[in-house]
Design a protein around this motif. Structure first.
Motif, PDB file in Angstrom:
ATOM      1  N   THR A  44      36.582  32.720  54.066  1.00  0.00           N
ATOM      2  CA  THR A  44      35.754  33.485  54.991  1.00  0.00           C
ATOM      3  C   THR A  44      34.900  34.477  54.214  1.00  0.00           C
ATOM      4  N   LEU A  45      33.863  34.952  54.855  1.00  0.00           N
ATOM      5  CA  LEU A  45      32.974  35.924  54.220  1.00  0.00           C
ATOM      6  C   LEU A  45      33.764  37.145  53.752  1.00  0.00           C
ATOM      7  N   GLU A  46      34.705  37.616  54.593  1.00  0.00           N
ATOM      8  CA  GLU A  46      35.481  38.805  54.241  1.00  0.00           C
ATOM      9  C   GLU A  46      36.317  38.569  52.981  1.00  0.00           C
ATOM     10  N   ASN A  47      36.850  37.354  52.840  1.00  0.00           N
ATOM     11  CA  ASN A  47      37.635  37.045  51.650  1.00  0.00           C
ATOM     12  C   ASN A  47      36.755  36.864  50.418  1.00  0.00           C
ATOM     13  N   ASN A  48      35.587  36.272  50.600  1.00  0.00           N
ATOM     14  CA  ASN A  48      34.721  35.975  49.462  1.00  0.00           C
ATOM     15  C   ASN A  48      34.234  37.230  48.747  1.00  0.00           C
ATOM     16  N   PHE A  49      34.169  38.355  49.454  1.00  0.00           N
ATOM     17  CA  PHE A  49      33.823  39.616  48.801  1.00  0.00           C
ATOM     18  C   PHE A  49      34.782  39.913  47.643  1.00  0.00           C
ATOM     19  N   PHE A  50      36.036  39.471  47.786  1.00  0.00           N
ATOM     20  CA  PHE A  50      37.052  39.749  46.778  1.00  0.00           C
ATOM     21  C   PHE A  50      37.277  38.561  45.840  1.00  0.00           C
ATOM     22  N   ILE A  51      37.170  37.335  46.361  1.00  0.00           N
ATOM     23  CA  ILE A  51      37.380  36.153  45.517  1.00  0.00           C
ATOM     24  C   ILE A  51      36.375  36.119  44.373  1.00  0.00           C
ATOM     25  N   ASP A  67      44.522  36.918  47.669  1.00  0.00           N
ATOM     26  CA  ASP A  67      45.540  37.403  46.744  1.00  0.00           C
ATOM     27  C   ASP A  67      45.587  36.554  45.472  1.00  0.00           C
ATOM     28  N   PRO A  68      46.017  37.138  44.344  1.00  0.00           N
ATOM     29  CA  PRO A  68      46.026  36.397  43.072  1.00  0.00           C
ATOM     30  C   PRO A  68      47.000  35.234  43.031  1.00  0.00           C
ATOM     31  N   ASP A  69      48.046  35.257  43.861  1.00  0.00           N
ATOM     32  CA  ASP A  69      48.967  34.124  43.867  1.00  0.00           C
ATOM     33  C   ASP A  69      48.336  32.893  44.499  1.00  0.00           C
ATOM     34  N   SER A  73      43.865  31.198  39.719  1.00  0.00           N
ATOM     35  CA  SER A  73      43.527  30.075  38.834  1.00  0.00           C
ATOM     36  C   SER A  73      42.197  29.410  39.168  1.00  0.00           C
ATOM     37  N   VAL A  74      41.368  30.045  39.979  1.00  0.00           N
ATOM     38  CA  VAL A  74      40.150  29.387  40.452  1.00  0.00           C
ATOM     39  C   VAL A  74      39.261  28.942  39.300  1.00  0.00           C
ATOM     40  N   SER A  75      39.119  29.755  38.257  1.00  0.00           N
ATOM     41  CA  SER A  75      38.274  29.368  37.130  1.00  0.00           C
ATOM     42  C   SER A  75      38.880  28.217  36.339  1.00  0.00           C
ATOM     43  N   ASP A  76      40.207  28.155  36.290  1.00  0.00           N
ATOM     44  CA  ASP A  76      40.865  27.036  35.614  1.00  0.00           C
ATOM     45  C   ASP A  76      40.563  25.721  36.324  1.00  0.00           C
ATOM     46  N   HIS A  81      35.577  38.306  42.438  1.00  0.00           N
ATOM     47  CA  HIS A  81      36.053  39.095  41.298  1.00  0.00           C
ATOM     48  C   HIS A  81      36.986  38.300  40.380  1.00  0.00           C
ATOM     49  N   TYR A  82      37.372  37.083  40.784  1.00  0.00           N
ATOM     50  CA  TYR A  82      38.117  36.206  39.883  1.00  0.00           C
ATOM     51  C   TYR A  82      37.176  35.444  38.939  1.00  0.00           C
ATOM     52  N   GLY A  83      35.880  35.638  39.094  1.00  0.00           N
ATOM     53  CA  GLY A  83      34.912  35.065  38.180  1.00  0.00           C
ATOM     54  C   GLY A  83      34.538  33.621  38.406  1.00  0.00           C
TER      55      GLY A  83
END
Length: 277
Positions: A107-114, A83-85, A89-92, A116-118
């Motif tokens: 986890t692999l399942e989460n990384n599919f979406f993480i 989730d974005p909360d 801020s991962v790129s920051d 997309h935060y760049g």
């Protein structure tokens, strides 16, 4: 009544909750959903757990710096779900940490979406490290899977040295009455929340916790499995990503037992299976 543990806390500063562990979150008096990033420092190494949203990043990083931690000491960013909360801020973080070997761990399942935060750093599946992160000192963080609580790849982190379990959304709450630490008196532990309060208290933190889980968790089955995983650890303190830290082991285990029997969770509130009452 506020717990004595909350007296004289300055939420503008990082707050130490256990050995080498700091709350570095943002206290927003207007929001009912408080987010709690945590920093673990071990010697000249550090990790950040659920680092927070992009708007909160300046506040969070200022508090990290106030602990005396150099950003280049941060070896890993651990994200319990996507989730974005947590991840906004991962790129920051990457921009200020400036480590080629920085690991973004989930986890692999989460990384599919993480992704997309760049982020530009390596997205690491915790399975590649046998569901553990170990500091150079030997201090170990154990990752424990809690699938579908609330995402498919959700997990929690147990710090074996301090006995703190970082529970992500589990054991969290939503409510405008907030303090970093919460301690339950005996009247509230097994009370059935109702309005008005049967004990004439102006505020019911137990109601906030139970209602939050009904709304956020997808089903009672997922919640029960996750609660069992957490209660199966020898943890003495629960540090959720939302709501308040639960510093008393008896309190957090009482809450866990209440979650095990909680009805009408997620889809169970809306869709009744044949034979359900």
């Amino acid at each position: 009544m506020p717990s004595p543990i909350n007296l004289n806390l300055n939420y503008e500063n990082p707050i130490k909750i256990a050995e080498g562990i700091y709350w570095v979150g943002f206290c927003d008096e207007e929001s009912g959903l408080h987010c709690n990033p945590y920093l673990i420092v071990d010697g000249d190494e550090a990790v950040v757990i659920d680092g927070g949203s992009r708007p909160d990043f300046p506040t969070v990083m200022t508090k990290i710096l106030k602990t005396g931690t150099d950003p280049s000491d941060i070896r890993a960013l651990i994200y319990h779900h996507y989730d974005p909360d947590l991840c906004g801020s991962v790129s920051d973080y990457e921009d200020i940490i400036e480590r080629d070997d920085l690991r973004i761990m989930s986890t692999l399942e989460n990384n599919f979406f993480i992704r997309h935060y760049g982020p530009s750093s390596a997205l690491v599946d915790i399975a590649e490290y046998n569901d553990r992160f170990t500091f150079s000192s030997g201090r170990t963080l154990a990752f424990i899977r809690t699938p579908y609580a609330h995402s498919a790849g959700s997990f929690i982190t147990y710090d074996e040295l301090s006995g703190v379990v970082f529970t992500s959304d589990l054991f969290g709450s939503y409510g405008r009455e907030w303090e970093l630490f919460i301690i339950f008196d005996d009247l509230c532990k097994n009370c059935t929340p109702s309005d008005p309060c049967p004990h004439d208290k102006p505020y019911c933190p137990m109601d906030d916790i139970l209602t939050f889980h009904k709304m956020i968790m997808p089903s009672g089955k997922a919640l029960r499995h996750a609660a069992k995983q957490i209660l199966g650890t020898p943890a003495g303190m629960a540090a959720p990503q939302h709501g308040s830290v639960i510093p008393v082991e008896g309190d957090f285990r009482t809450i866990g037992s209440r979650l095990l029997s909680l009805a009408d969770v997620g889809i169970d509130r809306i869709v009744k299976e044949e034979g359900d009452t």
